[in-house]
Design an enzyme around this catalytic site. Sequence first.
Site, PDB file in Angstrom:
ATOM      1  N   LEU A 102      45.986   0.511 -15.162  1.00 61.58           N
ATOM      2  CA  LEU A 102      45.991   1.922 -15.541  1.00 61.58           C
ATOM      3  C   LEU A 102      44.547   2.392 -15.442  1.00 61.58           C
ATOM      4  O   LEU A 102      43.633   1.692 -15.873  1.00 61.58           O
ATOM      5  CB  LEU A 102      46.510   2.129 -16.975  1.00 61.58           C
ATOM      6  CG  LEU A 102      48.023   2.138 -17.189  1.00 61.58           C
ATOM      7  CD1 LEU A 102      48.335   2.381 -18.667  1.00 61.58           C
ATOM      8  CD2 LEU A 102      48.727   3.186 -16.337  1.00 61.58           C
ATOM      9  N   ASP A 103      44.341   3.578 -14.909  1.00 63.88           N
ATOM     10  CA  ASP A 103      42.990   4.096 -14.750  1.00 63.88           C
ATOM     11  C   ASP A 103      42.263   4.207 -16.082  1.00 63.88           C
ATOM     12  O   ASP A 103      42.879   4.319 -17.152  1.00 63.88           O
ATOM     13  CB  ASP A 103      43.021   5.473 -14.092  1.00 63.88           C
ATOM     14  CG  ASP A 103      43.629   5.420 -12.699  1.00 63.88           C
ATOM     15  OD1 ASP A 103      43.478   4.369 -12.055  1.00 63.88           O
ATOM     16  OD2 ASP A 103      44.245   6.406 -12.284  1.00 63.88           O
ATOM     17  N   TYR A 104      40.961   4.232 -15.993  1.00 64.20           N
ATOM     18  CA  TYR A 104      40.083   4.378 -17.163  1.00 64.20           C
ATOM     19  C   TYR A 104      40.481   5.581 -18.018  1.00 64.20           C
ATOM     20  O   TYR A 104      40.504   5.500 -19.243  1.00 64.20           O
ATOM     21  CB  TYR A 104      38.646   4.535 -16.662  1.00 64.20           C
ATOM     22  CG  TYR A 104      37.593   4.696 -17.732  1.00 64.20           C
ATOM     23  CD1 TYR A 104      37.157   3.594 -18.472  1.00 64.20           C
ATOM     24  CD2 TYR A 104      37.022   5.940 -17.986  1.00 64.20           C
ATOM     25  CE1 TYR A 104      36.176   3.730 -19.434  1.00 64.20           C
ATOM     26  CE2 TYR A 104      36.038   6.086 -18.948  1.00 64.20           C
ATOM     27  CZ  TYR A 104      35.623   4.980 -19.673  1.00 64.20           C
ATOM     28  OH  TYR A 104      34.642   5.123 -20.633  1.00 64.20           O
TER      29      TYR A 104
END
Length: 235
Positions: A102-104
Amino acid sequence: MRLQKYMAKCGVASRRKSEEIILSGRVKVNGKTISELGTTIIPENDIVSVDEKIIKLEETKVYIMLNKPTGYVTTLKDEFNRKKVIDLIKGIDERVYPVGRLDYDTSGLLILTNDGDLTYKLTHPSYEIVKTYLAKVEGVPNEGELVRFRNGLKIEDYITSKAEINILKEYKNSSLLEIKIHEGRNRQVRKMCASVNHPVLELKRISFGGINMGNLKQGCWRFLTKNEIDFLKKL
């Protein structure tokens, strides 16, 4: 056993990620650095180390669901010293790693495990595991933009697979969308929304392969139930 499969079973990373680690020269077998794919080992006899740490087969499989907050990376190492999701998992002895990423700046459901075979299954494109997101975006997509989104969009050098998108709520200058995709390319949902001129303001994953996050609080985690584990393995 192939070296990358052994590494996955030891909980180092998925098989694909383990191949990258091998190619980077971080793996030794019986003290000799291995930097090419194709090596096989005998688990009972050979000593394998990653980053100078000896790895061994995991005896206990662990399956965890985490509600990831924004501001955390899903990698096990980060060159910018940012907070890692693994730091949120306390009280277990086994080494687990995230299934996919999952992206930052994306929150929501993240599965972590030391089961390399299940990780491979859940992340390999051929299995088409569906992920569901809630996206708050700028503006409200019109019917033409929704049709384009559903039929596949050209992003950079690829065309996305067909996806599901529905408008849940409309606000003055934004809207809340439910989006379902079975691909997992880098920042894909954000790029798809931007492609139809509705940039993402907030993004949260609420379901992975039919396993729902429910009311698990942000930053908290729990073990998957036996029924959830069995369900994922049968996908």
